[in-house]
Scaffold this motif. Structure first.
Motif, PDB file in Angstrom:
ATOM      1  N   UNK A   1     -51.238  11.048 -32.719  1.00 20.64           N
ATOM      2  CA  UNK A   1     -52.212  12.113 -32.706  1.00 20.64           C
ATOM      3  C   UNK A   1     -52.683  12.370 -31.273  1.00 20.64           C
ATOM      4  N   UNK A   2     -53.243  13.555 -31.112  1.00 18.67           N
ATOM      5  CA  UNK A   2     -53.752  13.926 -29.783  1.00 18.67           C
ATOM      6  C   UNK A   2     -54.882  13.005 -29.374  1.00 18.67           C
ATOM      7  N   UNK A   3     -54.948  12.748 -28.068  1.00 13.76           N
ATOM      8  CA  UNK A   3     -55.993  11.916 -27.481  1.00 13.76           C
ATOM      9  C   UNK A   3     -55.956  10.488 -28.002  1.00 13.76           C
ATOM     10  N   UNK A   4     -54.772  10.056 -28.405  1.00 14.70           N
ATOM     11  CA  UNK A   4     -54.603   8.688 -28.921  1.00 14.70           C
ATOM     12  C   UNK A   4     -53.633   7.954 -28.027  1.00 14.70           C
ATOM     13  N   UNK A   5     -54.012   6.737 -27.647  1.00 14.91           N
ATOM     14  CA  UNK A   5     -53.131   5.943 -26.789  1.00 14.91           C
ATOM     15  C   UNK A   5     -52.323   4.999 -27.649  1.00 14.91           C
ATOM     16  N   UNK A   6     -51.080   4.727 -27.223  1.00 15.07           N
ATOM     17  CA  UNK A   6     -50.212   3.809 -27.943  1.00 15.07           C
ATOM     18  C   UNK A   6     -49.328   3.108 -26.933  1.00 15.07           C
ATOM     19  N   UNK A   7     -49.063   1.828 -27.208  1.00 16.36           N
ATOM     20  CA  UNK A   7     -48.165   1.048 -26.354  1.00 16.36           C
ATOM     21  C   UNK A   7     -47.004   0.555 -27.200  1.00 16.36           C
ATOM     22  N   UNK A   8     -45.810   0.618 -26.664  1.00 17.04           N
ATOM     23  CA  UNK A   8     -44.635   0.194 -27.420  1.00 17.04           C
ATOM     24  C   UNK A   8     -43.708  -0.545 -26.469  1.00 17.04           C
ATOM     25  N   UNK A   9     -43.250  -1.718 -26.868  1.00 20.82           N
ATOM     26  CA  UNK A   9     -42.357  -2.546 -26.075  1.00 20.82           C
ATOM     27  C   UNK A   9     -41.155  -2.951 -26.866  1.00 20.82           C
ATOM     28  N   UNK A  10     -40.033  -3.100 -26.181  1.00 19.94           N
ATOM     29  CA  UNK A  10     -38.841  -3.738 -26.763  1.00 19.94           C
ATOM     30  C   UNK A  10     -38.646  -5.031 -25.981  1.00 19.94           C
ATOM     31  N   UNK A  11     -38.691  -6.140 -26.685  1.00 21.01           N
ATOM     32  CA  UNK A  11     -38.623  -7.426 -26.054  1.00 21.01           C
ATOM     33  C   UNK A  11     -37.326  -8.121 -26.402  1.00 21.01           C
ATOM     34  N   UNK A  12     -36.674  -8.651 -25.414  1.00 22.61           N
ATOM     35  CA  UNK A  12     -35.435  -9.375 -25.611  1.00 22.61           C
ATOM     36  C   UNK A  12     -35.726 -10.867 -25.623  1.00 22.61           C
ATOM     37  N   UNK A  13     -35.318 -11.484 -26.688  1.00 24.35           N
ATOM     38  CA  UNK A  13     -35.539 -12.937 -26.823  1.00 24.35           C
ATOM     39  C   UNK A  13     -34.229 -13.658 -26.636  1.00 24.35           C
TER      40      UNK A  13
END
Length: 393
Positions: free
Chosen positions: A378-390
């Motif tokens: 949604x507008x004015x919404x922050x989000x963080x997304x990561x792809x992690x290699x194990x």
């Protein structure tokens, strides 16, 4: 007193008491032909030309003198007395006054500008007998008035024009100059100017450059081989002529070749070389093919020999380890306690590398894997997304 005498003489001439002579009148001139002044002489005078010598220089006097001095010796040892109707005084013909030693017309005391017939010639009678007026060139001298030729004018050349430029810029050419018959122009059946209206002369320039030109081709040489295939050639040189004086060289080739086939030296059929090593398999996993080749060079066939039969390439099946197909497509938001999103909906999961319960993807084999994701917020919404290699233990 002298002026009065001239006036009286002129009056006598006008009323016809005495015939008067018109003479050229100049003093101390270098060229008698340049004299244009005239004078009326009295009835007892005639024309004269006096020659004066001073070293190598010659001068002239012209005018009137007493008729009694008819001898040129009385004037000057080198002088003459007289004139011509059509020309100026000449050494060859004098006006001799009272004798008949010269042209009779000169003793008639005619003026240079007069147009009268010869008193000793019956123009009417001679014209009726001999049709003398038809002979214009004689009639204009003897009977100009009777034959209506007083207005006749013989043509004379005007001064020649300047020389033209040379017809060539090198080697010998020609130059010309022209003149026209306008000094005066012929009129009323007068004679045209005699001689050519155009004069030419040779003009010399520096020699022209000589441009080179090919000679004829030589005959074909013998074939380079007596059997099989050879070549033969023909040649030419630029000596026809050879370039000189900065002339241009020839353009083109001086040698020409052609193939000359002969009877075969010997007939040799072609033979295959040994097979080369197999090339690597066309795939790195699964089933592919590999290639090997050979050439027809053991021996190579001659011109009339047979080529090798069969194929120059061979193929074989090659099998490597089985290929792994790994791909999955999932969507949805389900964040686990360890902040890993486990997609709720799995559309497909080839190779079962994705675990929907843990949200982990485990690579089954070594290789390069590609991931794409689409995130909607949604507008004015922050989000963080990561792809992690194990790293698997």
């Amino acid at each position: 007193m002298q002026i009065c005498l001239f006036i009286i003489a002129g009056i006598l001439c006008l009323i016809g008491v005495s015939e008067c002579l018109e003479c050229f009148n100049c003093r101390n001139i270098a060229d008698q032909h340049s004299c244009t002044n005239t004078v009326q002489c009295s009835s007892t005078e005639s024309c004269y030309l006096q020659t004066l010598h001073s070293g190598n220089e010659v001068r002239y006097n012209m005018g009137c003198q007493n008729n009694q001095l008819c001898s040129s010796v009385a004037v000057d040892p080198n002088g003459i007395i007289g004139r011509s109707i059509q020309k100026r005084q000449q050494y060859v013909c004098h006006e001799c006054c009272s004798n008949n030693h010269c042209n009779e017309q000169l003793c008639a005391h005619r003026k240079p500008t007069s147009c009268i017939d010869d008193a000793t010639f019956d123009c009417a009678h001679m014209n009726s007998i001999l049709n003398i007026c038809a002979d214009i060139q004689h009639a204009k001298i003897i009977c100009p008035k009777f034959c209506g030729l007083c207005q006749l004018v013989d043509g004379n050349w005007a001064a020649s024009g300047a020389w033209s430029t040379c017809s060539l810029t090198c080697n010998n050419g020609t130059q010309i100059r022209t003149r026209i018959c306008t000094n005066p122009a012929p009129a009323n059946n007068g004679l045209n100017c005699s001689g050519p209206g155009v004069e030419s002369k040779i003009c010399t320039n520096q020699l022209c450059p000589v441009h080179g030109n090919w000679s004829d081709w030589s005959i074909w040489s013998n074939c380079s081989a007596t059997c099989g295939v050879g070549v033969r050639q023909k040649t030419r040189t630029y000596t026809n002529p050879k370039p000189d004086r900065s002339g241009n060289d020839c353009v083109g080739e001086s040698i020409e070749y052609t193939v000359c086939p002969n009877k075969p030296c010997s007939v040799i059929d072609g033979g295959w070389s040994t097979w080369e090593s197999w090339q690597s398999c066309s795939v790195t996993c699964g089933v592919g093919q590999k290639l090997r080749s050979r050439t027809c060079t053991n021996p190579s066939p001659t011109l009339f020999g047979k080529t090798c039969g069969g194929n120059s390439e061979a193929f074989a099946v090659c099998a490597n380890t089985a290929c792994h197909v790994v791909a999955f497509n999932a969507h949805g938001l389900h964040v686990l306690s360890n902040l890993v999103n486990a997609f709720q909906t799995v559309i497909f999961n080839e190779g079962s590398a994705y675990d929907a319960s843990t949200g982990h993807f485990t690579a089954p084999v070594d290789g390069i894997y590609y991931f794409t994701s689409q995130i909607c917020v949604q507008a004015n919404t922050a989000i963080w997304f990561y792809i992690k290699k194990a790293v698997q233990a």
